[in-house]
Scaffold this active site. Structure first.
Site, PDB file in Angstrom:
ATOM      1  N   HIS A 198       0.848  -1.208   0.000  1.00 44.01           N
ATOM      2  CA  HIS A 198       0.000   0.000   0.000  1.00 44.01           C
ATOM      3  C   HIS A 198       0.872   1.242   0.000  1.00 44.01           C
ATOM      4  O   HIS A 198       2.086   1.163   0.169  1.00 44.01           O
ATOM      5  CB  HIS A 198      -0.998  -0.020   1.154  1.00 44.01           C
ATOM      6  CG  HIS A 198      -0.398   0.085   2.529  1.00 44.01           C
ATOM      7  ND1 HIS A 198       0.438  -0.881   3.050  1.00 44.01           N
ATOM      8  CD2 HIS A 198      -0.513   1.040   3.498  1.00 44.01           C
ATOM      9  CE1 HIS A 198       0.793  -0.532   4.286  1.00 44.01           C
ATOM     10  NE2 HIS A 198       0.238   0.627   4.580  1.00 44.01           N
ATOM     11  N   ASP A 251       5.691   4.859   5.123  1.00 45.14           N
ATOM     12  CA  ASP A 251       6.545   3.922   5.863  1.00 45.14           C
ATOM     13  C   ASP A 251       6.592   2.540   5.213  1.00 45.14           C
ATOM     14  O   ASP A 251       7.177   1.603   5.755  1.00 45.14           O
ATOM     15  CB  ASP A 251       6.137   3.836   7.344  1.00 45.14           C
ATOM     16  CG  ASP A 251       4.751   3.255   7.537  1.00 45.14           C
ATOM     17  OD1 ASP A 251       3.858   3.532   6.715  1.00 45.14           O
ATOM     18  OD2 ASP A 251       4.544   2.512   8.526  1.00 45.14           O
ATOM     19  N   HIS A 252       5.984   2.415   4.017  1.00 46.29           N
ATOM     20  CA  HIS A 252       6.099   1.181   3.229  1.00 46.29           C
ATOM     21  C   HIS A 252       6.708   1.445   1.852  1.00 46.29           C
ATOM     22  O   HIS A 252       6.989   0.513   1.112  1.00 46.29           O
ATOM     23  CB  HIS A 252       4.720   0.521   3.064  1.00 46.29           C
ATOM     24  CG  HIS A 252       4.189   0.007   4.360  1.00 46.29           C
ATOM     25  ND1 HIS A 252       4.147  -1.330   4.678  1.00 46.29           N
ATOM     26  CD2 HIS A 252       3.720   0.666   5.450  1.00 46.29           C
ATOM     27  CE1 HIS A 252       3.655  -1.483   5.908  1.00 46.29           C
ATOM     28  NE2 HIS A 252       3.388  -0.286   6.396  1.00 46.29           N
ATOM     29  N   HIS A 305       4.244  -4.352  10.940  1.00 44.87           N
ATOM     30  CA  HIS A 305       4.691  -3.718  12.194  1.00 44.87           C
ATOM     31  C   HIS A 305       4.811  -4.708  13.349  1.00 44.87           C
ATOM     32  O   HIS A 305       4.064  -5.699  13.412  1.00 44.87           O
ATOM     33  CB  HIS A 305       3.705  -2.614  12.616  1.00 44.87           C
ATOM     34  CG  HIS A 305       3.682  -1.441  11.704  1.00 44.87           C
ATOM     35  ND1 HIS A 305       4.514  -0.358  11.849  1.00 44.87           N
ATOM     36  CD2 HIS A 305       2.931  -1.189  10.602  1.00 44.87           C
ATOM     37  CE1 HIS A 305       4.279   0.526  10.891  1.00 44.87           C
ATOM     38  NE2 HIS A 305       3.320   0.042  10.109  1.00 44.87           N
TER      39      HIS A 305
HETATM   40 ZN   LIG Z   1      -0.101   1.693   6.497  1.00 45.38          ZN
END
Ligand SMILES: [Zn+2]
Length: 255
Positions: free
Chosen positions: A56, A60-61, A171
């Site tokens: 997505h 942070d990805h 996470h």
């Molecule tokens: Zn996310």
């Protein structure tokens, strides 16, 4: 030959993970939370990055993509519905599409809710799933762009994977998730046992994932919203499962 994976922590509490096909030598990174951490993982394993499989669009990805692509000329595969929000995408995919990492065959599962176009990747021969921020161990992602009904439907799709599927999420939230889950099902013995196991893993500096779908079905309250006992304990007996899910999610948001 089987797939190999290499899991590593990055940023504050993100996980990065590589999947590697021993036979062909092909390697993919699932998401790119941090270029330096992915680079260090490649150094450590000696694997060559050929692809990034994006779940997505959240920064942070994806924020490591540009640097990794510049260095490795890797292909970037991303959800079609979010491609406009992700830089440097080569291929877009959606529900039912195949992805290949050398000889490893993966299948794309649409899992919207956390973001509107979130996807997960499932490699059936090795029973490995990469679920981004949809399913966490003993938790699930916040419903940011979708709605609770959509998110519940996505979680049910992941719940249908074989029980011995090992899933990797985005996470390390397991410990806090367990503390919350115990407020929903204080009498869940499997959950209590998992809590003990997770404490030991964390004390030893180890990751709490991958976890299995089978264990989550017994322990993760977000996958148990259609369990009559869970609905009853929340005063929601007879309500649709997604409404029970919505209540659990709401309580977690406030926890
Ligand atoms: Zn996310």
């Amino acid at each position: 030959m089987a797939a190999q994976t290499y899991l590593f922590p990055c940023l504050k509490d993100n996980f990065g993970v590589l999947i590697h096909d021993q036979a062909s030598g092909a390697t993919a990174a699932i998401d790119a939370p941090e270029a330096a951490a992915v680079e260090a993982a490649l150094q450590k394993t000696g694997w060559q990055l050929g692809e990034i499989l994006v779940t997505h669009h959240h920064a942070d990805h994806t924020q490591g993509i540009a640097e990794l692509k510049a260095r490795h000329k890797c292909r970037v595969v991303a959800p079609g519905a979010e491609a406009a929000r992700i830089a440097h995408v080569d291929d877009t995919v959606g529900e039912g599409d195949s992805v290949k990492v050398g000889g490893l065959q993966g299948r794309v599962i649409d899992t919207p809710g956390h973001t509107a176009g979130h996807i997960s990747y499932f490699f059936p021969a090795d029973k490995i799933a990469f679920v981004g921020d949809t399913l966490f161990s003993i938790g699930c992602g916040r419903v940011i762009e979708g709605n609770p009904e959509m998110m519940w439907h996505s979680l049910v799709k992941l719940r249908k994977l074989p029980d011995d599927t090992q899933f990797y999420c985005g996470h390390e939230y397991t410990d806090a998730n367990i503390r919350f889950a115990k407020t929903i099902e204080p009498g869940n013995k499997a959950l209590a046992a998992r809590g003990e196991e997770v404490k030991k893993l964390l004390a030893a500096g180890k990751a709490t994932i991958p976890a299995t779908i089978g264990a989550e079905k017994a322990e993760n309250p977000f996958l148990r919203a259609d369990n009559p006992d869970v609905a009853k304990s929340l005063g929601l007996s007879g309500k649709p499962a997604w409404q029970v899910f919505a209540e659990i999610r709401e309580r977690k948001n406030r926890f």
